[in-house]
Design a protein around this motif. Sequence first.
Motif, PDB file in Angstrom:
ATOM      1  N   GLY A  15       0.829  -1.198   0.000  1.00 58.17           N
ATOM      2  CA  GLY A  15       0.000   0.000   0.000  1.00 58.17           C
ATOM      3  C   GLY A  15       0.865   1.249   0.000  1.00 58.17           C
ATOM      4  O   GLY A  15       1.848   1.354   0.742  1.00 58.17           O
ATOM      5  N   ASN A  16       0.514   2.212  -0.864  1.00 56.10           N
ATOM      6  CA  ASN A  16       1.259   3.470  -0.969  1.00 56.10           C
ATOM      7  C   ASN A  16       0.295   4.646  -0.853  1.00 56.10           C
ATOM      8  O   ASN A  16      -0.855   4.571  -1.284  1.00 56.10           O
ATOM      9  N   THR A  17       0.794   5.742  -0.286  1.00 58.35           N
ATOM     10  CA  THR A  17      -0.030   6.942  -0.132  1.00 58.35           C
ATOM     11  C   THR A  17       0.746   8.164  -0.606  1.00 58.35           C
ATOM     12  O   THR A  17       1.943   8.077  -0.898  1.00 58.35           O
ATOM     13  N   GLY A  74       3.561   3.494   2.994  1.00 57.55           N
ATOM     14  CA  GLY A  74       3.031   4.801   3.344  1.00 57.55           C
ATOM     15  C   GLY A  74       3.396   5.804   2.265  1.00 57.55           C
ATOM     16  O   GLY A  74       3.166   5.580   1.082  1.00 57.55           O
ATOM     17  N   GLU A  75       4.032   6.879   2.660  1.00 60.04           N
ATOM     18  CA  GLU A  75       4.406   7.945   1.718  1.00 60.04           C
ATOM     19  C   GLU A  75       5.862   7.849   1.262  1.00 60.04           C
ATOM     20  O   GLU A  75       6.351   8.713   0.537  1.00 60.04           O
ATOM     21  N   LEU A 110      -2.640   3.815   6.821  1.00 63.48           N
ATOM     22  CA  LEU A 110      -3.584   3.823   5.711  1.00 63.48           C
ATOM     23  C   LEU A 110      -3.122   2.875   4.607  1.00 63.48           C
ATOM     24  O   LEU A 110      -3.926   2.128   4.035  1.00 63.48           O
ATOM     25  N   GLY A 111      -1.829   2.907   4.307  1.00 67.39           N
ATOM     26  CA  GLY A 111      -1.297   2.003   3.292  1.00 67.39           C
ATOM     27  C   GLY A 111      -1.509   0.549   3.669  1.00 67.39           C
ATOM     28  O   GLY A 111      -1.847  -0.293   2.825  1.00 67.39           O
ATOM     29  N   ASN A 152       0.651   8.633  -6.571  1.00 71.25           N
ATOM     30  CA  ASN A 152       1.329   8.043  -5.405  1.00 71.25           C
ATOM     31  C   ASN A 152       0.380   7.243  -4.533  1.00 71.25           C
ATOM     32  O   ASN A 152       0.836   6.437  -3.710  1.00 71.25           O
ATOM     33  N   ARG A 153      -0.911   7.461  -4.687  1.00 69.13           N
ATOM     34  CA  ARG A 153      -1.898   6.693  -3.918  1.00 69.13           C
ATOM     35  C   ARG A 153      -2.258   5.451  -4.730  1.00 69.13           C
ATOM     36  O   ARG A 153      -3.123   5.491  -5.602  1.00 69.13           O
TER      37      ARG A 153
END
Length: 215
Positions: A143-145, A186-187, A157-158, A203-204
């Motif tokens: 998961g990426n944000t 994450g970010e 969140l990711g 990026n999300r």
Amino acid sequence: MAHLEVKPKSGTPWWLWLLLAIIALAILLFLFKGCGNKTADVVTTDSTAVSTDTTLNKEDALAATEPDWNKVDFNAPKSSDPDVTDKDISVSGNDEYTIYTLGENILFATDQNAVQGSAEAKLKQIVASLNKRYKGASIGVFGNTDSTGTAGHNKQLGAERAAAVKDWLVKTGGVEDGKVSIHSFGEKEPVASNATASGRQQNRNVEIVAFPTKQ
């Protein structure tokens, strides 16, 4: 008749008793030392046996170990897959693994972590490719944000987004649960600049990595 005086025999000298005591003490020390050596030999033997068993266990464990996910290059060259025709799915990778990338906006509604119905057709294409080319492979869902919000929140969140995709792959896609792991950058791994709205949208995303187990 002359009188003969007979002197009584004297007792055993004290030094002789002392000598006997020292000899007895030396014998006891020698016996105790011998027993100690035997105990050490038994422990050494047991330790060797345990060490052998441990080696076998490690070999068994290595056979079930996940691949090194740190080796995945998420900037790997783009590739194609005849089973993946949807333009919203990006395919990349190399001879060792394949990466399927889907945007967050495609998978999830705003501020939600449940896979939306419109994304299922796209995920089914990915599952078809996985079942055809990577049956039994280890699957990593990343998961990426974007950088909006705190790093801790984005990490969580990711992970939640990755968990939702894993849940779909297992329950709907039929992928083996034990083969799928969850990861969150994450970010930390942006594919575009977070300074623009379009960059933040890129990026999300969620990336599904198929990493075949080497025989």
